[in-house]
Design a protein around this motif. Structure first.
Motif: not given
Length: 331
Positions: A175, A179, A182, A223, A227, A230, A236
């Motif tokens: 996870y 994040n 991204n 985070p 996502e 978030v 976040s």
């Protein structure tokens, strides 16, 4: 001594504990532990997920894993007792191998750290030869020893972007990897590890909270959450970044999407704000209690032992993280 006076401690504990528990259990134990610390020149490091009695009462240094990793290296104490989970105590030992490092309960583990082994990392390195490995500090010392550089949730993007490679193996939190992906143009190769607390939060938790409390609610998430969670959050960040955000935020109503004790500690620090949370608790963090801390200090157990090989290899990864993270502070 502790980071607060006795009167301040009582005020911070009132929102969470009954007056009788504060007076009859907590305060006597805090006094005993603080005297033992003084006698033994021991320093207690307290993670933000500790319960308020441990966090405010006996921890000499408080913060997230990045800050505590740095302070573990710099502190002058002969004994370090880590109020957190096992991998955090290992990190303190990696950075301060000459010191006696203790943890109050050896079973205070971490689902994320236990999701990956040193052999798993070796297999990934063989599968992707030459690709640098960035490992979240929420892992064992043996995994750190197979790592090029560690990171925390606070500096993960910074560390990944500092690596001279277009592709990075990011372990073990899938996870957190998502994040980070991204927020960077680099290709991220991830691993299916998860935090048992943060994976329980869903987008529906955010939707329901916003529907219930209205647009005045500010949602902040860790985070390590998926996502999608978030993406729905207003902010976040790591635990220390969350605290800084709350400190500066003008909003009075805040939803915390992270471990439950974080909310208790923030309620004590910011009594003027209203905190909303769907409380998810880490059973490993909750193994650390005042009673166990007292015994650990008296008997100087349970000590963290690592081989010289593991310490040397893991030091390189952790020190590189600290060098990248704090390089601008020395200018």
């Amino acid at each position: 001594m502790s980071i607060v006076t006795k009167d301040q401690l009582i005020q911070k504990l009132k929102p969470v504990y009954l007056p009788s528990e504060i007076e009859e259990r907590i305060l006597p134990l805090v006094d005993e532990i603080n005297q033992i610390k003084k006698d033994k020149n021991a320093v207690l490091l307290g993670h933000n997920y500790m319960t308020p009695d441990v966090f405010w009462g006996v921890s000499d240094i408080i913060g997230d894993s990045l800050y505590l990793s740095k302070m573990a290296k710099e502190t002058k104490g002969d004994i370090l007792l880590f109020n957190g989970v096992h991998f955090m105590a290992e990190t303190a030992k990696i950075l301060s191998p000459e010191k006696k490092v203790l943890i109050a309960d050896l079973k205070a583990g971490c689902s994320l750290a236990e999701a990956i082994t040193r052999e798993d990392v070796k297999k990934l390195k063989a599968q992707y030869p030459g690709v640098p490995v960035v490992t979240y500090v929420n892992c064992s010392a043996e995994v750190k020893a197979e790592t090029d550089v560690c990171c925390t949730s606070a500096n993960a993007v910074q560390i990944v972007n500092a690596i001279d490679s277009d592709t990075v193996i990011f372990l073990p939190d899938e996870y957190l990897a998502g994040n980070v992906r991204n927020q960077t143009s680099k290709t991220i190769i991830s691993f299916p590890g998860r935090c048992m607390v943060h994976e329980m939060y869903t987008p529906n938790d955010v939707h329901l909270a916003k529907k219930t409390f209205g647009k005045d609610l500010t949602v902040i998430s860790h985070p390590e959450c998926h996502e999608d969670v978030v993406a729905l959050s207003d902010y976040s960040g790591s635990t220390s970044q969350m605290i800084d955000f709350v400190r500066k935020a003008k909003t009075q109503k805040i939803m915390l999407i992270t471990e439950c004790s974080m909310g208790d500690n923030l309620r004590a620090e910011f009594p003027e704000k209203e905190f909303v949370s769907t409380c998810q608790t880490c059973p490993h963090m909750k193994r650390i209690t005042l009673e166990k801390i007292k015994i650990a200090l008296i008997e100087e157990k349970f000590e963290i032992h690592l081989t010289e090989e593991i310490i040397t290899k893991a030091q390189n990864a952790v020190n590189r993280m600290l060098e990248i993270s704090y390089k601008n502070q020395s200018k």
